[in-house]
Design a protein around this motif. Structure first.
Motif, PDB file in Angstrom:
ATOM      1  N   VAL A 173       0.889  -1.224  -0.129  1.00 50.99           N
ATOM      2  CA  VAL A 173      -0.043   0.043  -0.043  1.00 50.99           C
ATOM      3  C   VAL A 173       0.831   1.320   0.020  1.00 50.99           C
ATOM      4  CG1 VAL A 173      -1.841   1.431   1.129  1.00 50.99           C
ATOM      5  CG2 VAL A 173      -1.759  -1.311   1.209  1.00 50.99           C
ATOM      6  N   HIS A 174       0.609   2.071  -1.132  1.00 47.52           N
ATOM      7  CA  HIS A 174       1.377   3.295  -1.030  1.00 47.52           C
ATOM      8  C   HIS A 174       0.536   4.267  -1.179  1.00 47.52           C
ATOM      9  CE1 HIS A 174       4.529   6.595  -2.220  1.00 47.52           C
ATOM     10  NE2 HIS A 174       3.351   6.969  -2.904  1.00 47.52           N
ATOM     11  N   VAL A 175       0.492   5.422  -0.144  1.00 53.82           N
ATOM     12  CA  VAL A 175      -0.442   6.456   0.035  1.00 53.82           C
ATOM     13  C   VAL A 175      -0.059   7.713  -0.835  1.00 53.82           C
ATOM     14  CG1 VAL A 175      -1.651   8.139   1.797  1.00 53.82           C
ATOM     15  CG2 VAL A 175      -0.826   5.688   2.546  1.00 53.82           C
ATOM     16  N   ALA A 192       4.208   3.910   3.181  1.00 55.94           N
ATOM     17  CA  ALA A 192       3.977   2.574   2.677  1.00 55.94           C
ATOM     18  C   ALA A 192       3.742   1.560   3.631  1.00 55.94           C
ATOM     19  CB  ALA A 192       4.813   2.322   1.509  1.00 55.94           C
ATOM     20  N   LEU A 203      -8.692  -0.586   4.709  1.00 53.12           N
ATOM     21  CA  LEU A 203      -8.040   1.001   4.821  1.00 53.12           C
ATOM     22  C   LEU A 203      -9.149   1.950   5.279  1.00 53.12           C
ATOM     23  CD1 LEU A 203      -5.992   1.239   1.349  1.00 53.12           C
ATOM     24  CD2 LEU A 203      -4.905   1.062   3.943  1.00 53.12           C
ATOM     25  N   SER A 209      -8.389  10.845   0.496  1.00 56.06           N
ATOM     26  CA  SER A 209      -7.162  10.122   0.353  1.00 56.06           C
ATOM     27  C   SER A 209      -7.115   9.297  -1.085  1.00 56.06           C
ATOM     28  CB  SER A 209      -6.906   9.054   1.448  1.00 56.06           C
ATOM     29  OG  SER A 209      -7.001   9.600   2.505  1.00 56.06           O
ATOM     30  N   CYS A 211      -4.814   6.050  -2.928  1.00 54.92           N
ATOM     31  CA  CYS A 211      -3.749   4.939  -2.523  1.00 54.92           C
ATOM     32  C   CYS A 211      -3.570   3.946  -3.723  1.00 54.92           C
ATOM     33  CB  CYS A 211      -4.131   4.195  -1.221  1.00 54.92           C
ATOM     34  SG  CYS A 211      -4.385   4.928   0.477  1.00 54.92           S
ATOM     35  N   VAL A 213      -2.705   0.279  -4.341  1.00 57.01           N
ATOM     36  CA  VAL A 213      -2.520  -0.915  -3.439  1.00 57.01           C
ATOM     37  C   VAL A 213      -1.927  -2.079  -4.620  1.00 57.01           C
ATOM     38  CG1 VAL A 213      -3.657  -2.739  -1.921  1.00 57.01           C
ATOM     39  CG2 VAL A 213      -4.277  -0.209  -2.023  1.00 57.01           C
TER      40      VAL A 213
END
Length: 223
Positions: A173-175, A192, A203, A209, A211, A213
């Motif tokens: 997971v990268h925000v 991440a 999440l 937000s 993300c 994934v």
């Protein structure tokens, strides 16, 4: 298991004097960490910032699946297979370098450019390069990268909104923007999470937000 890596822990690269700032999540270029070479198929997750007119001159790639997500600005791509495109926010770009390709990536606009670029190791080597841009990809739309046995999910969350993390041997997971909660921990833009054998995870948006994934197999299978 959930391993959180903060954005502030990323290795700083690029060439600030040339208008290029790079933040690397994995070993990259002169920065070598034998304990941080890859996670599943993912071998790079770079946050790139290019000033107006800055970019990466023509350079080669081979046997790498390259997926790019533009956050702001416009990315101009040109490669040796004859593709020339402009990639904008909401567009997903994939370059399968296969047996070999050369490309140029530049910010030809007068505004700053920011994007995330992710490299994945393929399950088979060689072959003909391929290229694709998906324009305006919708929230929740899965994007398959078959040569890497991986699937990318885009998640956009409002404050308090929830979404499931894929149950997979490996999930990453990268925000991109905003903040989310995962397994009791808050993740903010640039952070991440590397998830191994996760099940039933969610999440939760702590603000508006976005993300990226990744859903991946446990180990690469080379054919």
């Amino acid at each position: 298991m959930i391993e959180v890596r903060r954005g502030a822990e990323r290795y700083r690269g690029g060439d600030p004097n040339a208008g290029i700032e790079s933040l690397h999540a994995f070993s990259f270029g002169p920065h070598f960490d034998p304990d941080n070479l890859r996670f599943g198929a993912l071998i790079a997750c770079n946050e790139e910032r290019l000033a107006a007119g800055a970019g990466f001159d023509e350079h080669p790639h081979r046997d790498t699946e390259i997926v790019t997500w533009v956050i702001e600005g416009e990315l101009t791509h040109r490669d040796s297979a004859g593709h020339e495109t402009t990639v904008r926010p909401g567009d997903l770009q994939r370059l399968s370098s296969a047996g070999g390709v050369r490309h140029v990536e530049r910010n030809t606009s007068d505004r700053p450019l920011r994007f995330v670029q992710m490299w994945l190791a393929p399950t088979e080597f060689g072959g003909e390069p391929s290229y694709e841009v998906v324009r305006g990809i919708a929230d929740g739309t899965p994007y398959a990268v078959p040569r890497a046995d991986a699937m990318l999910h885009l998640r956009r969350l409002a404050d308090g909104e929830r979404t499931a993390v894929p149950d997979a041997a490996r999930a990453y997971v990268h925000v991109v923007r905003g903040a989310v909660r995962l397994g009791g921990q808050a993740l903010r833009a640039g952070d991440a999470a590397r998830i191994t054998d996760g099940a039933g995870l969610e999440l939760t948006g702590l603000a508006a937000s976005e993300c990226l994934v990744w859903e991946m197999a446990a180990e690469p299978r080379h054919g």
